[in-house]
Design a protein around this motif. Structure first.
Motif, PDB file in Angstrom:
ATOM      1  N   LEU A 180      24.412  65.808  34.232  1.00  0.00           N
ATOM      2  CA  LEU A 180      25.272  64.799  34.842  1.00  0.00           C
ATOM      3  C   LEU A 180      26.660  64.836  34.223  1.00  0.00           C
ATOM      4  O   LEU A 180      27.679  64.738  34.929  1.00  0.00           O
ATOM      5  CB  LEU A 180      24.644  63.417  34.676  1.00  0.00           C
ATOM      6  CG  LEU A 180      25.404  62.229  35.278  1.00  0.00           C
ATOM      7  CD1 LEU A 180      25.536  62.378  36.797  1.00  0.00           C
ATOM      8  CD2 LEU A 180      24.696  60.917  34.932  1.00  0.00           C
ATOM      9  N   ARG A 232      17.074  59.350  38.469  1.00  0.00           N
ATOM     10  CA  ARG A 232      16.350  58.087  38.617  1.00  0.00           C
ATOM     11  C   ARG A 232      15.038  58.291  39.367  1.00  0.00           C
ATOM     12  O   ARG A 232      14.040  57.611  39.079  1.00  0.00           O
ATOM     13  CB  ARG A 232      17.226  57.052  39.317  1.00  0.00           C
ATOM     14  CG  ARG A 232      17.671  57.441  40.697  1.00  0.00           C
ATOM     15  CD  ARG A 232      18.583  56.420  41.341  1.00  0.00           C
ATOM     16  NE  ARG A 232      18.951  56.873  42.671  1.00  0.00           N
ATOM     17  CZ  ARG A 232      19.410  56.082  43.619  1.00  0.00           C
ATOM     18  NH1 ARG A 232      19.557  54.804  43.396  1.00  0.00           N
ATOM     19  NH2 ARG A 232      19.726  56.578  44.799  1.00  0.00           N
ATOM     20  N   LEU A 272      23.628  54.499  32.852  1.00  0.00           N
ATOM     21  CA  LEU A 272      22.439  55.086  32.220  1.00  0.00           C
ATOM     22  C   LEU A 272      21.777  54.096  31.266  1.00  0.00           C
ATOM     23  O   LEU A 272      20.545  54.022  31.185  1.00  0.00           O
ATOM     24  CB  LEU A 272      22.828  56.361  31.473  1.00  0.00           C
ATOM     25  CG  LEU A 272      23.083  57.593  32.340  1.00  0.00           C
ATOM     26  CD1 LEU A 272      23.739  58.689  31.519  1.00  0.00           C
ATOM     27  CD2 LEU A 272      21.792  58.095  32.967  1.00  0.00           C
ATOM     28  N   ALA A 318      29.473  55.667  34.174  1.00  0.00           N
ATOM     29  CA  ALA A 318      28.220  56.416  34.281  1.00  0.00           C
ATOM     30  C   ALA A 318      27.367  56.229  33.033  1.00  0.00           C
ATOM     31  O   ALA A 318      26.138  56.081  33.124  1.00  0.00           O
ATOM     32  CB  ALA A 318      28.514  57.899  34.501  1.00  0.00           C
ATOM     33  N   GLU A 361      23.168  50.929  39.650  1.00  0.00           N
ATOM     34  CA  GLU A 361      23.592  51.571  40.897  1.00  0.00           C
ATOM     35  C   GLU A 361      25.050  51.232  41.220  1.00  0.00           C
ATOM     36  O   GLU A 361      25.810  52.082  41.690  1.00  0.00           O
ATOM     37  CB  GLU A 361      22.691  51.117  42.041  1.00  0.00           C
ATOM     38  CG  GLU A 361      21.252  51.586  41.928  1.00  0.00           C
ATOM     39  CD  GLU A 361      21.142  53.076  42.146  1.00  0.00           C
ATOM     40  OE1 GLU A 361      21.262  53.528  43.292  1.00  0.00           O
ATOM     41  OE2 GLU A 361      20.953  53.789  41.148  1.00  0.00           O
ATOM     42  N   TRP A 369      22.462  62.144  39.511  1.00  0.00           N
ATOM     43  CA  TRP A 369      22.058  60.773  39.195  1.00  0.00           C
ATOM     44  C   TRP A 369      20.848  60.371  40.045  1.00  0.00           C
ATOM     45  O   TRP A 369      19.878  59.792  39.532  1.00  0.00           O
ATOM     46  CB  TRP A 369      23.226  59.821  39.441  1.00  0.00           C
ATOM     47  CG  TRP A 369      22.844  58.377  39.555  1.00  0.00           C
ATOM     48  CD1 TRP A 369      22.606  57.677  40.707  1.00  0.00           C
ATOM     49  CD2 TRP A 369      22.621  57.452  38.473  1.00  0.00           C
ATOM     50  NE1 TRP A 369      22.264  56.380  40.414  1.00  0.00           N
ATOM     51  CE2 TRP A 369      22.263  56.210  39.064  1.00  0.00           C
ATOM     52  CE3 TRP A 369      22.702  57.548  37.097  1.00  0.00           C
ATOM     53  CZ2 TRP A 369      21.986  55.074  38.295  1.00  0.00           C
ATOM     54  CZ3 TRP A 369      22.422  56.421  36.331  1.00  0.00           C
ATOM     55  CH2 TRP A 369      22.074  55.210  36.916  1.00  0.00           C
ATOM     56  N   ASP A 370      20.887  60.674  41.324  1.00  0.00           N
ATOM     57  CA  ASP A 370      19.782  60.332  42.219  1.00  0.00           C
ATOM     58  C   ASP A 370      18.513  61.070  41.804  1.00  0.00           C
ATOM     59  O   ASP A 370      17.413  60.504  41.805  1.00  0.00           O
ATOM     60  CB  ASP A 370      20.169  60.683  43.653  1.00  0.00           C
ATOM     61  CG  ASP A 370      19.167  60.178  44.661  1.00  0.00           C
ATOM     62  OD1 ASP A 370      18.856  58.971  44.641  1.00  0.00           O
ATOM     63  OD2 ASP A 370      18.688  60.983  45.487  1.00  0.00           O
ATOM     64  N   ALA A 372      27.324  53.277  39.032  1.00  0.00           N
ATOM     65  CA  ALA A 372      27.299  54.706  39.353  1.00  0.00           C
ATOM     66  C   ALA A 372      27.890  55.016  40.725  1.00  0.00           C
ATOM     67  O   ALA A 372      28.007  56.189  41.095  1.00  0.00           O
ATOM     68  CB  ALA A 372      25.866  55.230  39.296  1.00  0.00           C
ATOM     69  N   TRP A 384      26.612  62.425  41.728  1.00  0.00           N
ATOM     70  CA  TRP A 384      25.691  61.465  42.339  1.00  0.00           C
ATOM     71  C   TRP A 384      24.353  62.118  42.670  1.00  0.00           C
ATOM     72  O   TRP A 384      23.294  61.504  42.510  1.00  0.00           O
ATOM     73  CB  TRP A 384      26.301  60.862  43.604  1.00  0.00           C
ATOM     74  CG  TRP A 384      25.312  59.989  44.325  1.00  0.00           C
ATOM     75  CD1 TRP A 384      24.536  60.334  45.378  1.00  0.00           C
ATOM     76  CD2 TRP A 384      24.962  58.639  43.996  1.00  0.00           C
ATOM     77  NE1 TRP A 384      23.721  59.284  45.750  1.00  0.00           N
ATOM     78  CE2 TRP A 384      23.965  58.227  44.916  1.00  0.00           C
ATOM     79  CE3 TRP A 384      25.395  57.746  43.026  1.00  0.00           C
ATOM     80  CZ2 TRP A 384      23.402  56.959  44.883  1.00  0.00           C
ATOM     81  CZ3 TRP A 384      24.823  56.466  42.993  1.00  0.00           C
ATOM     82  CH2 TRP A 384      23.844  56.090  43.910  1.00  0.00           C
ATOM     83  N   HIS A 425      18.729  65.936  32.344  1.00  0.00           N
ATOM     84  CA  HIS A 425      19.519  65.283  33.384  1.00  0.00           C
ATOM     85  C   HIS A 425      20.819  64.679  32.861  1.00  0.00           C
ATOM     86  O   HIS A 425      21.874  64.858  33.496  1.00  0.00           O
ATOM     87  CB  HIS A 425      18.684  64.217  34.092  1.00  0.00           C
ATOM     88  CG  HIS A 425      17.734  64.773  35.109  1.00  0.00           C
ATOM     89  ND1 HIS A 425      18.004  65.884  35.862  1.00  0.00           N
ATOM     90  CD2 HIS A 425      16.508  64.347  35.496  1.00  0.00           C
ATOM     91  CE1 HIS A 425      16.988  66.126  36.678  1.00  0.00           C
ATOM     92  NE2 HIS A 425      16.067  65.206  36.475  1.00  0.00           N
TER      93      HIS A 425
END
Length: 318
Positions: free
Chosen positions: A221, A174, A93, A89, A156, A170-171, A159, A167, A217
């Protein structure tokens, strides 16, 4: 009676734990890109060249800010330092950051990034030296954009093993990064951008590129991957005033995002008395972040580390 979650005892001081994980992130990035290059170089030499350019930019370093903040949130939440998904992860990033930097460099027509020629510049120079068809500048910009797409695709992939809640964040991260970047560019184009970080101080809002993407974020995360959904609100309360302090510090000291208009505004508005008020405001914002860290259920040693981190982010040389 509600009981606090049981956190694993730290086996090393927080900074050493995090430094060891950052070393593993570097190894993961290098190994991942080396393997991709190895797989491509015999079957698709041109494709391998694009991977090589991307790997060169990643290897050039940078502050690895997003992996560092993510790992801070993860380890402070009691995350297992040996967990492979956390390393992946963090690497994801960094590749997402690399994608953004490449596209920013194209947009700004920047010549250098991390001490080496930007990707669109080096590719345009290769085109011109080789006497290829078409316009060198357009070739450089289009191939750099493709390198950004490749960095995003690799991010992607890294991750992909995140559990459902991680997730989701993460979504969100981004998506907010893309929308926030657009909003920033649109406001600048419409002459609506204000260098004074008043919105950040009053409470950064949804879509704020710097606040949501840079601090909030990645911390959330980290908590999600550590299985600590209970820390989501605490990390939010820690990140918002710290982001505001960082933006205010950038305005006062002339950070990289503050161009001539910010300098003009500083000269007009900031007499010594006003600067003192702004410095006190930074101090109060950092103190608010530190109080949140102190009152959160974190792993041993991480209360102090989050307070130290907050002071460093808002310092003159942060």
């Amino acid at each position: 009676m509600t009981t606090q979650p049981q956190l694993p005892r730290s086996v090393a001081p927080p900074r050493l734990q995090r430094a060891a994980m950052l070393d593993r992130v570097e190894e993961r990035l290098r190994g991942f890109l080396d393997e991709e290059h190895r797989l491509r170089r015999t079957s698709d030499a041109r494709g391998a060249g694009l991977i090589e350019s991307l790997a060169e930019l990643v290897a050039a370093g940078g502050d690895r800010a997003r992996p560092l903040i993510f790992l801070t949130g993860y380890l402070a939440a009691g995350g297992d330092p040996d967990r492979g998904e956390a390393v992946d992860a963090a690497a994801a990033l960094e590749l997402l950051d690399t994608c953004t930097l490449i596209r920013t460099d194209v947009r700004d027509n920047a010549a250098l990034r991390r001490g080496i020629p930007t990707l669109h510049v080096s590719r345009a120079a290769e085109h011109e030296r080789s006497g290829w068809a078409g316009e060198s500048r357009r070739f450089g910009e289009s191939t750099a954009t493709l390198a950004g797409d490749l960095a995003l695709a690799y991010a992607e992939r890294l991750a992909a093993r995140l559990p459902a809640e991680a997730w989701r964040i993460w979504d969100e991260l981004r998506t907010e990064r893309a929308i926030g970047s657009y909003a920033h560019e649109a406001m600048a184009a419409e002459y609506l951008e204000d260098p004074w970080p008043g919105r950040c101080i009053s409470g950064c809002d949804r879509g704020c590129t710097a606040g949501w993407y840079a601090l909030r974020h990645p911390l959330r995360l980290g908590a999600a991957l550590a299985g600590r959904a209970d820390l989501d609100a605490s990390y939010d309360a820690y990140a918002r005033p710290l982001h505001a302090a960082w933006r205010l510090r950038g305005f006062l000291d002339g950070g990289p995002e503050y161009a001539w208009d910010a300098q003009l505004l500083r000269e007009i508005l900031l007499e010594p008395e006003e600067r003192d008020i702004a410095e006190r405001m930074i101090h109060e914002l950092v103190e608010r972040s530190c109080r949140t860290a102190t009152n959160s259920a974190l792993a041993a040693g991480w209360h102090e580390e989050l307070a130290t981190f907050a002071a460093r982010v808002a310092s003159h040389d942060g």
